[in-house]
Design an enzyme around this catalytic site. Structure first.
Site, PDB file in Angstrom:
ATOM      1  N   GLY A  55      -7.979   0.879  -3.342  1.00  0.00           N
ATOM      2  CA  GLY A  55      -6.939   0.324  -2.631  1.00  0.00           C
ATOM      3  C   GLY A  55      -6.853   0.855  -1.085  1.00  0.00           C
TER       4      GLY A  55
ATOM      5  N   ASP B  59       0.452   6.526 -10.534  1.00  0.00           N
ATOM      6  CA  ASP B  59      -0.404   7.158  -9.173  1.00  0.00           C
ATOM      7  C   ASP B  59       0.230   7.586  -8.926  1.00  0.00           C
ATOM      8  OD1 ASP B  59      -1.967   7.736  -7.276  1.00  0.00           O
ATOM      9  OD2 ASP B  59      -2.896   5.830  -6.244  1.00  0.00           O
TER      10      ASP B  59
ATOM     11  N   ASP C 257     -15.562   6.290  -3.898  1.00  0.00           N
ATOM     12  CA  ASP C 257     -14.310   5.650  -3.585  1.00  0.00           C
ATOM     13  C   ASP C 257     -15.582   4.830  -2.364  1.00  0.00           C
ATOM     14  OD1 ASP C 257     -11.716   5.612  -1.672  1.00  0.00           O
ATOM     15  OD2 ASP C 257     -13.901   5.604  -0.686  1.00  0.00           O
TER      16      ASP C 257
ATOM     17  N   GLU D 116      -2.275   9.479 -11.893  1.00  0.00           N
ATOM     18  CA  GLU D 116      -3.800   9.432 -11.327  1.00  0.00           C
ATOM     19  C   GLU D 116      -2.904  10.556  -9.846  1.00  0.00           C
ATOM     20  OE1 GLU D 116      -4.975   6.075  -9.474  1.00  0.00           O
ATOM     21  OE2 GLU D 116      -5.327   6.524  -8.000  1.00  0.00           O
TER      22      GLU D 116
ATOM     23  N   HIS E  99     -11.581   3.843  -6.609  1.00  0.00           N
ATOM     24  CA  HIS E  99     -10.648   3.102  -6.450  1.00  0.00           C
ATOM     25  C   HIS E  99     -11.005   2.197  -5.233  1.00  0.00           C
ATOM     26  CE1 HIS E  99      -8.161   4.293  -2.421  1.00  0.00           C
ATOM     27  NE2 HIS E  99      -7.631   4.108  -2.772  1.00  0.00           N
TER      28      HIS E  99
ATOM     29  N   GLY F 139       1.014  -1.131  -0.177  1.00  0.00           N
ATOM     30  CA  GLY F 139       0.046   0.373  -0.247  1.00  0.00           C
ATOM     31  C   GLY F 139       1.158   1.410   0.218  1.00  0.00           C
TER      32      GLY F 139
ATOM     33  N   LYS G  13       2.933   3.608  -8.712  1.00  0.00           N
ATOM     34  CA  LYS G  13       3.069   3.896  -8.004  1.00  0.00           C
ATOM     35  C   LYS G  13       4.389   5.100  -8.152  1.00  0.00           C
ATOM     36  CE  LYS G  13       0.000   3.239  -4.951  1.00  0.00           C
ATOM     37  NZ  LYS G  13      -1.312   4.278  -5.135  1.00  0.00           N
TER      38      LYS G  13
ATOM     39  N   ASP H  89       3.296   4.725  -0.825  1.00  0.00           N
ATOM     40  CA  ASP H  89       3.570   5.098  -2.139  1.00  0.00           C
ATOM     41  C   ASP H  89       3.671   6.529  -1.755  1.00  0.00           C
ATOM     42  OD1 ASP H  89       1.401   7.347  -0.958  1.00  0.00           O
ATOM     43  OD2 ASP H  89       0.136   6.632  -1.123  1.00  0.00           O
TER      44      ASP H  89
ATOM     45  N   GLU I  87      -9.810   9.389  -5.235  1.00  0.00           N
ATOM     46  CA  GLU I  87      -9.544   8.650  -4.218  1.00  0.00           C
ATOM     47  C   GLU I  87      -9.979   9.632  -2.576  1.00  0.00           C
ATOM     48  OE1 GLU I  87      -6.080   6.722  -4.973  1.00  0.00           O
ATOM     49  OE2 GLU I  87      -5.536   6.824  -2.841  1.00  0.00           O
TER      50      GLU I  87
HETATM   51  C1  LIG Z   1      -2.042   4.825   0.540  1.00  0.00           C
HETATM   52  C2  LIG Z   1      -3.140   3.520  -0.290  1.00  0.00           C
HETATM   53  O1  LIG Z   1      -2.684   3.007  -0.406  1.00  0.00           O
HETATM   54  C3  LIG Z   1      -3.162   4.539  -1.585  1.00  0.00           C
HETATM   55  O2  LIG Z   1      -1.636   4.475  -2.298  1.00  0.00           O
HETATM   56  C4  LIG Z   1      -4.145   3.558  -2.492  1.00  0.00           C
HETATM   57  O3  LIG Z   1      -5.326   3.762  -1.968  1.00  0.00           O
HETATM   58  C5  LIG Z   1      -3.862   4.390  -4.482  1.00  0.00           C
HETATM   59  O4  LIG Z   1      -4.037   5.409  -4.137  1.00  0.00           O
HETATM   60  C6  LIG Z   1      -4.373   3.337  -4.987  1.00  0.00           C
HETATM   61  O5  LIG Z   1      -4.638   4.023  -5.871  1.00  0.00           O
HETATM   62  O6  LIG Z   1      -4.779   2.281  -4.585  1.00  0.00           O
HETATM   63 MG   LIG Z   2      -4.435   6.142  -5.671  1.00  0.00          MG
END
Ligand SMILES: C[C@H](O)[C@@H](O)[C@@H](O)[C@H](O)C(=O)O
Ligand SMILES: [Mg+2]
Length: 445
Positions: free
Chosen positions: A357, A250, A328, A276, A355, A24, A222, A26, A305
């Site tokens: 994640g 992203d 989201d 993104e 979204h 997760g 990412k 980024d 998101e």
């Molecule tokens: C902190 C999270 O994992 C994000 O990095 C995640 O939601 C990400 O932006 C995504 O698009 O999946």
């Molecule tokens: Mg994202």
């Protein structure tokens, strides 16, 4: 049949130590512990069904969302479920427009996340009482019933109730064919799980090879922390997936507007479909500038998101500031507010690519996007739903992915219920997992 009076609402702080494996991660959130404020509502109905709802957080601060849920609970406990769902717009307003609580929003931040968790539980309970998965409950509702769930305040300059009704009435045409299509083929998905920023090149290659073998054709990477790293990682993944598979980038809000434009131009040779969250999620005009600059390169801007309400989405659409809209399920005010955004996206002809994640987001948002295809957009063109391969084992009804597509859930509800043993183990800080990590000095309170 909807029945029962809500007699109790409880909320728990559930955290998973995903940061230990850099899952997760980024450019801005380097050590997320995927977490949730997890709400359970009970009624006095004989069926003893419960509603489960959650909102997604990154660890620290979940206790603040829990607090906000508690502050909202007096608006929920004691209410008849039937009254709530037959006047859902009013109920939504009561939660979002409480004369005192709205000062710590309104309709944004912690209080909005809390609203989402509570309402997600209400929708779960409603769908369970109807004996349908949430997407099917929505598909079977009449256009009139659906618009009664939406608060149109602040968006009528972009979408009126009459226009929403028209879109939904059109959506009823050949709905069965699209439902059959979903049941047979599922909703197309892309994966983000191969290329979190904290993963080594070796790990990225291994996960990407596995994903290709499993049939994935769309991949998100990412970027944003270091340009040379980004160039290396994008080349790695593009070489592996070949020229025809899709690649998305992203940046998680890392750049200023001009920096975003020049950085993404350096990555254009890898042919990304979108960038993104290139800059602050609140900078609507900035996203517009980036969109304009990148359009000649065939790169779109995706965001959503951290877009906290329908008003912001309205402005993004009006300003042509996004080309892919990312709803989201836990950031907006539950299904109610997501419905308004799906309808605005339809009106502005912008594809929705949700979204997901996080923990539970895949479970929830699949319902919304399947409904969107069947009853609102009627199209799969340029559309796909995010998928991440984490933490599904903690859910009672985890997502089913087949041939890189979400297969429509069949169990009644919103797929929000976690396994009881998982909640016990991962509750923060009392759960055994956290007690152990604290003891080993790998976590602190
Ligand atoms: C902190 C999270 O994992 C994000 O990095 C995640 O939601 C990400 O932006 C995504 O698009 O999946
Ligand atoms: Mg994202």
């Amino acid at each position: 049949m909807v029945k029962g009076k809500i007699t109790g609402l409880s909320v728990k702080d559930v955290r998973f130590p995903t940061s230990l494996g850099h899952h997760g991660s980024d450019a801005m959130h380097t050590d997320p512990d995927y977490s949730a404020a997890y709400v359970v509502i009970e009624t006095d109905a004989e069926d003893a069904l419960k509603g489960y709802g959650l909102t997604f957080t990154l660890g620290k601060g979940t206790e603040i969302v829990v607090c906000a849920v508690k502050a909202l609970s007096h608006l929920v406990v004691g209410r008849n479920l039937e009254d709530i769902v037959t006047n859902f717009r009013d109920f939504y307003r009561q939660l979002t427009s409480d004369g005192q609580l709205r000062w710590i929003g309104p309709e944004k931040g912690v209080v909005q996340l809390a609203t989402s968790a509570v309402l997600n539980a209400v929708w779960d309970l409603w769908a369970k009482q109807e004996g349908k998965p949430l997407w099917k409950l929505l598909v079977d509702m009449t256009p009139e019933q659906l618009v009664c769930c939406i608060d149109f305040r602040y968006i009528t300059d972009a979408l009126t109730e009459a226009q929403a009704l028209e879109i939904l009435r059109n959506g009823k045409q050949r709905q069965e064919t699209r439902e059959e299509h979903m049941l047979k083929n599922g909703y197309p998905a892309y994966t983000t799980s191969c290329a979190w920023l904290g993963y080594s090149d070796k790990q990225l290659q291994k996960l990407c090879a596995e994903a290709l073998k499993e049939g994935w054709t769309r991949f998100k990477v990412k970027v944003g922390a270091d340009l040379q790293d980004d160039i290396r990682r994008c080349k790695l993944i593009r070489d592996m997936i070949g020229p025809d598979n899709k690649l998305m980038l992203d940046a998680n809000q890392r750049w200023d507007v001009n920096e975003a434009i020049s950085w993404v131009k350096e990555l254009a040779l890898f042919k990304p479909l979108w960038i993104e969250e290139p800059t602050s999620p609140d900078d609507i005009l900035g996203h517009g500038t980036i969109s304009k600059a990148l359009a000649p390169l065939g790169i779109g801007v995706a965001t959503g998101e951290q877009c906290h309400n329908r008003v912001m989405f309205k402005q993004f659409l009006q300003a042509h500031a996004l080309q892919y809209l990312q709803i989201d399920s836990c950031r907006l005010g539950s299904v109610n507010e997501n419905l308004s955004v799906l309808l605005m996206a339809r009106k502005f002809n912008i594809p929705v690519c949700p979204h997901a994640g996080g923990v539970g987001l895949c479970e929830l948002v699949q319902h919304l996007i399947i409904f969107d295809y069947i009853s609102v957009s009627g199209s799969l063109e340029n559309r796909m739903c995010e998928y991440v391969d984490h933490l599904h084992e903690h859910f009672k009804h985890p997502v089913t992915i087949r041939n890189a597509a979400y297969m429509p859930p069949t169990d009644p509800g919103y797929s929000t219920e976690m396994k009881e043993e998982s909640v016990l183990l991962y509750q923060f800080p009392s759960g055994a997992i956290w007690q152990q990590l604290i003891h080993e000095k790998k976590a602190e309170i």
